[in-house]
Design a protein around this motif. Sequence first.
Motif, PDB file in Angstrom:
ATOM      1  N   ASN A   1       0.857  -1.242  -0.022  1.00  0.00           N
ATOM      2  CA  ASN A   1       0.043   0.065   0.032  1.00  0.00           C
ATOM      3  C   ASN A   1       0.939   1.351  -0.056  1.00  0.00           C
ATOM      4  OD1 ASN A   1      -2.510  -1.399   0.064  1.00  0.00           O
ATOM      5  ND2 ASN A   1      -2.238  -1.597   2.205  1.00  0.00           N
TER       6      ASN A   1
ATOM      7  N   MET B   1       5.970   3.775   1.108  1.00  0.00           N
ATOM      8  CA  MET B   1       6.303   4.324   2.577  1.00  0.00           C
ATOM      9  C   MET B   1       5.936   3.061   3.327  1.00  0.00           C
ATOM     10  SD  MET B   1       5.825   7.853   4.318  1.00  0.00           S
ATOM     11  CE  MET B   1       5.050   7.398   5.630  1.00  0.00           C
ATOM     12  N   GLN B   2       4.921   2.235   3.082  1.00  0.00           N
ATOM     13  CA  GLN B   2       4.403   1.079   3.987  1.00  0.00           C
ATOM     14  C   GLN B   2       5.673   0.086   3.669  1.00  0.00           C
ATOM     15  OE1 GLN B   2       1.062  -0.300   5.668  1.00  0.00           O
ATOM     16  NE2 GLN B   2       2.766  -1.050   6.285  1.00  0.00           N
TER      17      GLN B   2
ATOM     18  N   ALA C   1       8.579   0.940   5.790  1.00  0.00           N
ATOM     19  CA  ALA C   1       7.853   0.477   7.112  1.00  0.00           C
ATOM     20  C   ALA C   1       8.186  -0.794   7.633  1.00  0.00           C
ATOM     21  CB  ALA C   1       6.580   0.974   7.705  1.00  0.00           C
TER      22      ALA C   1
ATOM     23  N   ARG D   1      10.557  11.739   6.025  1.00  0.00           N
ATOM     24  CA  ARG D   1       9.787  10.747   6.507  1.00  0.00           C
ATOM     25  C   ARG D   1      10.772   9.424   6.810  1.00  0.00           C
ATOM     26  NH1 ARG D   1       4.587  11.908   6.982  1.00  0.00           N
ATOM     27  NH2 ARG D   1       3.685  13.299   5.629  1.00  0.00           N
TER      28      ARG D   1
ATOM     29  N   LEU E   1      12.371  10.208  10.045  1.00  0.00           N
ATOM     30  CA  LEU E   1      11.400  10.051  11.054  1.00  0.00           C
ATOM     31  C   LEU E   1      11.104   8.393  11.291  1.00  0.00           C
ATOM     32  CD1 LEU E   1       9.482  11.217  12.918  1.00  0.00           C
ATOM     33  CD2 LEU E   1       7.808  10.927  11.154  1.00  0.00           C
TER      34      LEU E   1
ATOM     35  N   GLN F   1      12.115   6.872  14.852  1.00  0.00           N
ATOM     36  CA  GLN F   1      11.218   6.051  15.701  1.00  0.00           C
ATOM     37  C   GLN F   1      11.792   4.820  15.937  1.00  0.00           C
ATOM     38  OE1 GLN F   1       7.723   6.414  13.281  1.00  0.00           O
ATOM     39  NE2 GLN F   1       7.086   8.098  14.724  1.00  0.00           N
TER      40      GLN F   1
ATOM     41  N   THR G   1      -0.442  -8.007   9.324  1.00  0.00           N
ATOM     42  CA  THR G   1      -1.080  -6.272   9.470  1.00  0.00           C
ATOM     43  C   THR G   1      -2.342  -6.255   8.677  1.00  0.00           C
ATOM     44  OG1 THR G   1       1.276  -5.929   9.703  1.00  0.00           O
ATOM     45  CG2 THR G   1      -0.132  -4.108   9.237  1.00  0.00           C
TER      46      THR G   1
END
Lengths: 365, 365
Positions: free
Chosen positions: B70, B73-74, B77, B99, B102, B106, B237
Amino acid sequence: MTASELISFARGAPSLDIIDVEGLKAAADAALTKDPGAALGYGTAVGYLPLRRHLAEQHGVAENQVLVTNGSMQADAFLFDRLVTPGAPVVVERPTYDRTLLGLRQRDADVRPVSLQVDGIDTDELAELLAGGLRPTFAHVIPNFQNPAGYTLSLAKRKRLLELAEQYDFVIFEDDPYVKIRFAGESLPTMLELDEGRGRVVYASSFSKTVAPGTRVGYLVGPAALIDDIRVAATNTYISPNMLAQAIVHQFSIGGRFDAAVAGVNAALAERVRVLCDSLSEHLPEAKFTAPEGGYFMWVELAGDVDVAKLLPAAEERGVTFVKGTDFLLDGGQSTMRVAYSGVRADQIPEGVARLAAALGALRG
Amino acid sequence: MTASELISFARGAPSLDIIDVEGLKAAADAALTKDPGAALGYGTAVGYLPLRRHLAEQHGVAENQVLVTNGSMQADAFLFDRLVTPGAPVVVERPTYDRTLLGLRQRDADVRPVSLQVDGIDTDELAELLAGGLRPTFAHVIPNFQNPAGYTLSLAKRKRLLELAEQYDFVIFEDDPYVKIRFAGESLPTMLELDEGRGRVVYASSFSKTVAPGTRVGYLVGPAALIDDIRVAATNTYISPNMLAQAIVHQFSIGGRFDAAVAGVNAALAERVRVLCDSLSEHLPEAKFTAPEGGYFMWVELAGDVDVAKLLPAAEERGVTFVKGTDFLLDGGQSTMRVAYSGVRADQIPEGVARLAAALGALRG
């Protein structure tokens, strides 16, 4: 139907014949004609705004209490990331959805199953546990046509759960993807409604069962502060969920076909349940079950001497499959199975049940 | 154009005029006509199978090396969840996508920025750090038309990076969403290609820039074992990514309009860069920049006395906005800005730059 064609009572998904493909084509065209900028742009993590607004109105909440996600399992994942503390207790129904159990265990929750009865979670058992000192972060409940059991939480128990949540300060996670898939009996108010804005309930639902699973559109409703926390997490995970699919689902939802599509799904499922119950009575008279009033699933209990772990391979050899009840439990359930009727045609069901009976017969020798 | 209309050099997104809305309508209709079962069903976490196959062929890899997600960026992740160990060093470009910074911070990565030059990451600086004992898990590199700088990694440096990765045993995360958005110069081979299957490279890209961001379709290519690990995480997920949007993107990609759509995007962006460079030379002669050969972004350096933290509000008062260079850096960059030309029409650019110049003039009093 050939003998080699697998009949699957395992798939908790709609067969293609109960999806309104033509309606979705029209909705896609409408979404790209009326709102191409938002359907094709990045958007934000709260989801496609007109759909979010539509859902807020439907549930009688403020828009900032709604977050639309890539399917409701993604909503669960965000919520569990916020609410689950390793080692802290969480109440679930026994049995419950296997992916919920997995998501909780992966986050090291202390999973506390409470018996599920035909009218929903055993609130007396829960009250006793709470009186005995259990302090769960939340209770996960699938109130309508539960997965895997097909049972529905009664109104009295909905109210009792809310009282307990208030008294013992825990959140109710009302996981409600099947709410609109009711084909018998009367609709009950959600706990979200009964809570009247006190913020005890986080509610999740989905368009997988009313529109189509491949649209992957789910949503959360909850207290604004929690929803905003999840919005930040969602932004950092994927910027925004699928705007195109959400715009299509929105057009489908506000168009004239939504109610007819859901009515069509429900009529088909009602027929399948009728055929399934008849077939079980005929071929597997030992099977105990309660005919569900909606949803995709029926819980079937066989005689205590049956081990479904042995029955399943024997069934698959004969061209029929299901999910073992044990998959939905931390322990027990060796003689139970989840029979999904959502993914089979009604005319496949008698043959599927006959194959199950043949497998059981072979097992008993 | 009214004075009150905000001109945004901040939005790293295509304006609607460079999205082929009619082509997407046709693709949606084709997807729902040719393959409704897969477009509307649950699917699996690897993504819509025909699109996965198409991507595998395009990159010359096996299908089990591709996972469609999706948005990319997913994909990042999922990859960071697998590869980042708290406290372990990870190399990034300085500046780099905010991003990405970040996401790494994180997860408590020890983020080690290495200077970015006009021809890409400074491989000499990296080699020195490695010789001095740095042992990164991976190096994150945006090789083409980098976000935020707009620079492109040279062929020589691509090869050098691969040598270093081999010598010091780290992974190259080749983050390449802009690869097809080239409007000047010659295409370079990806590091994924140059690696020739040695498994040193994990590659990510997206259809956000070639089709539309709202489709949220990105993908990863990598070693089969890693991709399979991520498949399991993705299953847990969200069961599967958006099948409907992926089926639409697939139809668009194999249809006759994909190449024309990308050519249209690139022609429009080339014109915007030309106007932007001319406008900067006219209104802001102190600005230093390198005209990008593709992508969405240009890095602009103002005189050392300019503080962009003060320039930005002054610019917004005058109806123009951008992103401060400091957002893409752990430290420094006080006189730099990222100017995105993807979201503005060419005819807005001279006025936008004039407003910037006015803001700068006001700041200097």
